[in-house]
Write a protein that holds these residues in place. Sequence first.
Motif, mmCIF file in Angstrom:
data_model
loop_
_atom_site.group_PDB
_atom_site.id
_atom_site.type_symbol
_atom_site.label_atom_id
_atom_site.label_comp_id
_atom_site.label_asym_id
_atom_site.label_seq_id
_atom_site.Cartn_x
_atom_site.Cartn_y
_atom_site.Cartn_z
ATOM 1 N N CYS A 311 0.840 -1.205 0.000
ATOM 2 C CA CYS A 311 0.000 0.000 0.000
ATOM 3 C C CYS A 311 0.876 1.257 0.000
ATOM 4 O O CYS A 311 0.656 2.198 -0.769
ATOM 5 N N ILE A 312 1.901 1.268 0.858
ATOM 6 C CA ILE A 312 2.821 2.423 0.933
ATOM 7 C C ILE A 312 3.574 2.591 -0.384
ATOM 8 O O ILE A 312 3.715 3.702 -0.900
ATOM 9 N N SER A 313 4.034 1.466 -0.957
ATOM 10 C CA SER A 313 4.782 1.518 -2.224
ATOM 11 C C SER A 313 3.927 2.087 -3.352
ATOM 12 O O SER A 313 4.440 2.751 -4.257
ATOM 13 N N ALA A 314 2.629 1.799 -3.303
ATOM 14 C CA ALA A 314 1.726 2.222 -4.377
ATOM 15 C C ALA A 314 1.213 3.656 -4.213
ATOM 16 O O ALA A 314 0.521 4.166 -5.100
ATOM 17 N N LEU A 315 1.531 4.308 -3.091
ATOM 18 C CA LEU A 315 1.071 5.690 -2.899
ATOM 19 C C LEU A 315 1.662 6.594 -3.977
ATOM 20 O O LEU A 315 2.871 6.585 -4.199
ATOM 21 N N PRO A 316 0.823 7.401 -4.652
ATOM 22 C CA PRO A 316 1.383 8.348 -5.632
ATOM 23 C C PRO A 316 2.075 9.502 -4.908
ATOM 24 O O PRO A 316 1.832 9.735 -3.722
ATOM 25 N N PRO A 317 2.955 10.221 -5.600
ATOM 26 C CA PRO A 317 3.603 11.375 -4.971
ATOM 27 C C PRO A 317 2.575 12.404 -4.511
ATOM 28 O O PRO A 317 1.514 12.548 -5.125
ATOM 29 N N ALA A 318 2.897 13.109 -3.450
ATOM 30 C CA ALA A 318 2.024 14.177 -2.948
ATOM 31 C C ALA A 318 2.307 15.458 -3.742
ATOM 32 O O ALA A 318 3.367 15.583 -4.368
ATOM 33 N N PRO A 319 1.368 16.418 -3.736
ATOM 34 C CA PRO A 319 1.669 17.716 -4.370
ATOM 35 C C PRO A 319 2.878 18.353 -3.681
ATOM 36 O O PRO A 319 3.034 18.251 -2.463
ATOM 37 N N ALA A 320 3.730 18.993 -4.465
ATOM 38 C CA ALA A 320 4.938 19.611 -3.900
ATOM 39 C C ALA A 320 4.565 20.837 -3.075
ATOM 40 O O ALA A 320 3.794 21.686 -3.536
ATOM 41 N N PRO A 321 5.048 20.961 -1.841
ATOM 42 C CA PRO A 321 4.761 22.144 -1.028
ATOM 43 C C PRO A 321 5.566 23.349 -1.525
ATOM 44 O O PRO A 321 6.535 23.197 -2.271
ATOM 45 N N ARG A 322 5.141 24.538 -1.139
ATOM 46 C CA ARG A 322 5.906 25.752 -1.485
ATOM 47 C C ARG A 322 7.053 25.872 -0.494
ATOM 48 O O ARG A 322 6.832 26.111 0.690
ATOM 49 N N LEU A 323 8.247 25.700 -0.984
ATOM 50 C CA LEU A 323 9.438 25.754 -0.127
ATOM 51 C C LEU A 323 10.469 26.680 -0.756
ATOM 52 O O LEU A 323 10.504 26.821 -1.992
ATOM 53 N N PRO A 324 11.321 27.298 0.048
ATOM 54 C CA PRO A 324 12.404 28.098 -0.531
ATOM 55 C C PRO A 324 13.356 27.196 -1.316
ATOM 56 O O PRO A 324 13.333 25.972 -1.173
ATOM 57 N N GLU A 325 14.201 27.800 -2.134
ATOM 58 C CA GLU A 325 15.145 27.022 -2.935
ATOM 59 C C GLU A 325 16.022 26.159 -2.020
ATOM 60 O O GLU A 325 16.424 26.582 -0.943
ATOM 61 N N ALA A 326 16.274 24.931 -2.460
ATOM 62 C CA ALA A 326 17.070 23.993 -1.653
ATOM 63 C C ALA A 326 18.482 24.536 -1.455
ATOM 64 O O ALA A 326 19.109 25.035 -2.391
ATOM 65 N N GLN A 327 18.966 24.430 -0.219
ATOM 66 C CA GLN A 327 20.308 24.911 0.098
ATOM 67 C C GLN A 327 21.343 23.882 -0.343
ATOM 68 O O GLN A 327 21.296 22.717 0.055
ATOM 69 N N LYS A 328 22.250 24.300 -1.196
ATOM 70 C CA LYS A 328 23.278 23.380 -1.708
ATOM 71 C C LYS A 328 24.387 23.198 -0.673
ATOM 72 O O LYS A 328 24.751 24.152 0.014
ATOM 73 N N PRO A 329 24.920 21.995 -0.560
ATOM 74 C CA PRO A 329 26.034 21.785 0.378
ATOM 75 C C PRO A 329 27.266 22.554 -0.078
ATOM 76 O O PRO A 329 27.487 22.747 -1.281
ATOM 77 N N THR A 330 28.074 23.015 0.875
ATOM 78 C CA THR A 330 29.296 23.763 0.552
ATOM 79 C C THR A 330 30.376 22.794 0.059
ATOM 80 O O THR A 330 30.280 21.571 0.263
ATOM 81 N N ASN A 331 31.405 23.363 -0.553
ATOM 82 C CA ASN A 331 32.535 22.540 -1.011
ATOM 83 C C ASN A 331 33.180 21.793 0.153
ATOM 84 O O ASN A 331 33.546 20.622 0.046
ATOM 85 N N LYS A 332 33.312 22.488 1.277
ATOM 86 C CA LYS A 332 33.930 21.882 2.462
ATOM 87 C C LYS A 332 33.103 20.699 2.957
ATOM 88 O O LYS A 332 33.640 19.658 3.345
ATOM 89 N N GLN A 333 31.768 20.859 2.955
ATOM 90 C CA GLN A 333 30.885 19.770 3.401
ATOM 91 C C GLN A 333 31.001 18.570 2.459
ATOM 92 O O GLN A 333 31.094 17.425 2.903
ATOM 93 N N LEU A 334 30.997 18.829 1.149
ATOM 94 C CA LEU A 334 31.043 17.734 0.177
ATOM 95 C C LEU A 334 32.341 16.941 0.251
ATOM 96 O O LEU A 334 32.347 15.736 0.039
ATOM 97 N N CYS A 335 33.441 17.630 0.555
ATOM 98 C CA CYS A 335 34.740 16.939 0.588
ATOM 99 C C CYS A 335 35.129 16.475 1.995
ATOM 100 O O CYS A 335 36.208 15.926 2.194
ATOM 101 N N GLY A 336 34.246 16.712 2.967
ATOM 102 C CA GLY A 336 34.509 16.257 4.330
ATOM 103 C C GLY A 336 34.103 14.813 4.524
ATOM 104 O O GLY A 336 33.662 14.132 3.596
#
Length: 467
Positions: A311-336
Amino acid sequence: LHGARSPLLLPNPPLSALTGRPYVRDKVCQEFRTLGKEDFRALNIIANSRKFSNATFEEIDHLVREIVSLAETCCADGADPSCYDAGSSALSAKSCSGRSPFPAHAGTAGCCEQEGLERKLCLAALRHPPQHLPRFLQPSNEELCQAFKENPKDFADRFLHEYASSYGQAPLPVLLGSTRTFLSMVSTCCFSSVPDVCFLKEKLERKTLSLLTLMSNRACSRFTAYGKDKVTVSYLTALAQKTPGSSFEDLFPLAEDAAEVFAQCCDSLAEDCMQKRLSEHTAKVCAALSAQNERFADCCKGKNLLQNYFCISALPPAPAPRLPEAQKPTNKQLCGEEGARYAKRYMFELGRRHTSVPDVFLGKLYDTAKKAIGECCSAKDASACLDSKRQRMGQELPLFLEKAEQLCGQYAQLNFLDFKKRLRESLTAAMPDASPKQLERLVEHRADFASTCCPATSPPLHCAEKV
């Protein structure tokens, strides 16, 4: 169960089982005697149909007859100790002959350039890629009984081949249980005084096992194609799209747990591994998400955990909420040390903001991100390398997501004819100079892509190429 471990059957036979030729013969003979000829034969049909999922029944039948004949001859009391080795060598020579009746495989020619044990090992390691989508369609009760009564043995053999090649990625114990109960149902109900009532009762009783076969085949196909790390991301983004209000901290442990279930159980010969571990996983999902999501709460009401998982697997995606732009990880975070986790968190953020974008598109983005991290974090100037990748990604990502969201969003919302009509209109506007024939070809191509790759059940490797 251990019948499927014979070197002739396994796609990748363990080297420990092949170090001494008498040992191999003794192992096969022990299995032949323990199982008996018919069960040994049935297991060989299943194992080789899984392995050569695109082979015809006739090709599998030829191969299985040879394997059973070899075991029957060389495992008899008083058989020459060299019988099995000579027979298996003759079998590999037959595989290499110009008119081999066995399943065709592009890699056969390369194996046949080798000799002796190396050739046998190489041939044993060949296997077809899994089918994109299961092709097994269950006939009506009347058709089943007619075919069964005409020739029970041929009916059983053909069913085992078709079912095993369709659901070849399901764990072997699940597949065996499913085929066994199906054949038992047919043999019982076809001689019942009220066959339709009997079939209905039996189908209800095997419903959980049928669902487990379907779901584990789907999950293990994805696990085989993606590996544990990418399956974690795939599961994480799927959950994020179904419940975009949930936090990363809630969903990430569930995604890790699901990947661990598939890692433990997809190749396990333990009879209840998938059923037990998937039930435990579903209980964790329900405990974590029921209180915060009504749709999950509805799926979790049932007493049967595997049906709740479906039942959970068959659930369709929900409508996307209004959210601010996703925060990208910093270079330091990605290489840590936590770089991989930051990349996964960003995929989670993209998934909950773009709920109509299917797994195959998001998977491509994750591949790109991992490649950039691998290339840049070991470079002399990691920051400059990552910045250049970010700049290109920043230009291409919005358009990539927009196209995917538009195509798959429309596919999900419209019936197929209206979807094709909308496609035709948008392509005509975008390509005013194209001929009607060119436009129609494009419409059919895009429609085929959408119908195959937009659903959550899309075949991962096939669609990754199409993306």
